[in-house]
Design an enzyme around this catalytic site. Structure first.
Site, PDB file in Angstrom:
ATOM      1  N   ALA A 171       0.835  -1.205   0.000  1.00  0.00           N
ATOM      2  CA  ALA A 171       0.000   0.000   0.000  1.00  0.00           C
ATOM      3  C   ALA A 171       0.870   1.255   0.000  1.00  0.00           C
ATOM      4  O   ALA A 171       0.603   2.210  -0.743  1.00  0.00           O
ATOM      5  CB  ALA A 171      -0.939   0.000   1.200  1.00  0.00           C
ATOM      6  N   ASP A 172       1.887   1.280   0.827  1.00  0.00           N
ATOM      7  CA  ASP A 172       2.766   2.444   0.886  1.00  0.00           C
ATOM      8  C   ASP A 172       3.506   2.652  -0.429  1.00  0.00           C
ATOM      9  O   ASP A 172       3.645   3.789  -0.906  1.00  0.00           O
ATOM     10  CB  ASP A 172       3.778   2.282   2.023  1.00  0.00           C
ATOM     11  CG  ASP A 172       3.162   2.531   3.392  1.00  0.00           C
ATOM     12  OD1 ASP A 172       2.110   3.188   3.460  1.00  0.00           O
ATOM     13  OD2 ASP A 172       3.730   2.061   4.389  1.00  0.00           O
TER      14      ASP A 172
END
Length: 399
Positions: A171-172
């Site tokens: 996600a990051d």
């Protein structure tokens, strides 16, 4: 940096990086890789990431991933003198990157409206968990929370097991790259109009957008594709198989690949069966089909399987360990591991950029800095402070 070397398509772009952890720093680093002059601001003693192991010579390797090609200056944003310094840096910058919870920059005294007053053409890249709007906008978020709430975790893992996180901070990383894309679009718009803007990037949005076929199937058909483990959710045979010396992934999911694969494994009876020319039928009988591939694979080494499939044009990949892939000739050919000299830590081995440009490729021109390594350059060279003024900032605990 770019100003010193004159390299990169973003040479001359000035970036103020107020972010921490992964997504924001990665966005700023991508801009730096392509020539932008990036100034990172972190609190005295270093941001939280500097205190995350593992360590190399007492320095966090976590930090080394996202801070190359940056000048580093320290600043205590709670100090009485901090706001004035931040305002001068915003006036200097073309792009500001931050990833605090929405509202935090306003509390510091330098939110979006104040930035536009100081610098009407500034681009503010605000990265957050849930975005600047919506009922969840004020919630805290880390990568795993995004994976869970976006639905990604729900579709990851074995069908009969618990939902599973990705093995990396997907996600990051995705959010950081999307933020860089948004930044570049805003830069082009400003070049055409002189107008700055707010780039609003949410981790939840980023993960939601990656759901692909599972999402559109729900939206359009009202149906949910169940969790499929290592199998393809729409076609077969596609799976990971155990060879005599390890695991290997084989993709035989299209009509042509299915026929070719089953010819290679010596099962012309299945390859020529008209029923199996349709994906839906193969899915209904995938235990049978994958069992045949598994029987063939387990008596052969991964190299033997690779030789047979490569010649036939069937996609495959050994399930490589991190050590294996890092040492692979393909990764070396793509310059995805690079050695960089650090002034105090010696030789660092860092991941290269996955973005390749033929005429203006990304470069690593400056090793990941120590906290406050470039205070003199940032406060003296960029803001024009005298040595005495900088010394007072140290004495007052502002930097």
């Amino acid at each position: 940096m770019a100003r010193e070397n004159g390299v990169g398509p973003l040479d001359g772009l000035k970036v103020l990086d107020l972010s921490r952890f992964i997504a924001g720093p990665l966005c700023a680093q991508i801009l730096g890789d392509f020539g932008a002059e990036v100034v990172k601001i972190e609190r005295p003693g270093g941001e939280d990431s500097r205190h995350h192991g593992p360590y190399y010579r007492d320095e966090s390797v976590y930090m080394m991933l996202y801070h190359r090609n940056k000048y580093d200056a320290t600043l205590d944003t709670r100090h009485a003198r901090a706001l004035g310094i931040l305002e001068r840096l915003v006036e200097w910058a073309d792009v500001v990157v931050e990833n605090f919870r929405p509202g935090t920059m306003d509390k510091i005294g330098i939110g979006w409206e104040r930035m536009r007053e100081l610098n009407p053409s500034v681009i503010l890249v605000s990265i957050s968990g849930f975005g600047q709007t919506g009922p969840d906008s004020s919630r805290a978020l880390f990568d795993a929370i995004s994976q869970a709430q976006s639905g990604l975790m729900h579709v990851t893992g074995d069908p009969d097991g618990m939902p599973t996180l990705s093995g990396t901070y997907i996600a990051d990383y995705t959010t950081g790259y999307l933020a860089a894309i948004g930044t570049l679009a805003a830069v082009v718009h400003r070049e055409r109009t002189g107008e700055g803007q707010l780039v609003d990037i949410a981790s939840l949005d980023s993960m939601f957008a990656t759901l692909g076929i599972r999402l559109i199937t729900q939206l359009m058909l009202g149906e949910e594709i169940p969790r499929s483990g290592s199998r393809d959710p729409l076609t077969a045979p596609v799976n990971v198989y155990e060879a005599a010396d390890g695991s290997i992934y084989i993709q035989g999911g299209t009509r042509t690949l299915f026929r070719t694969l089953f010819g290679v494994i010596g099962r012309p009876d299945l390859a020529g069966d008209p029923r199996y020319q349709h994906a839906e039928v193969r899915m209904a009988h995938r235990d049978l089909l994958e069992g045949a591939v598994a029987d063939w694979a387990r008596t052969r080494t991964r190299d033997e399987i690779a030789e047979a499939l490569r010649g036939a044009g069937v996609p495959y990949a050994p399930v490589a360990s991190i050590a294996e892939v890092a040492a692979s000739p393909q990764i070396a050919a793509r310059e995805m591991v690079q050695e960089v000299e650090h002034p105090t830590l010696g030789t660092l081995r860092l991941p290269g950029s996955p973005i390749k440009l033929s005429e203006t490729p990304p470069t690593i021109r400056k090793a990941p800095p120590l906290a406050g390594e470039d205070n003199d350059f940032v406060y003296g060279g960029i803001l024009g402070m005298s040595p005495a003024e900088i010394a007072r900032l140290y004495e007052d605990g502002a930097i």
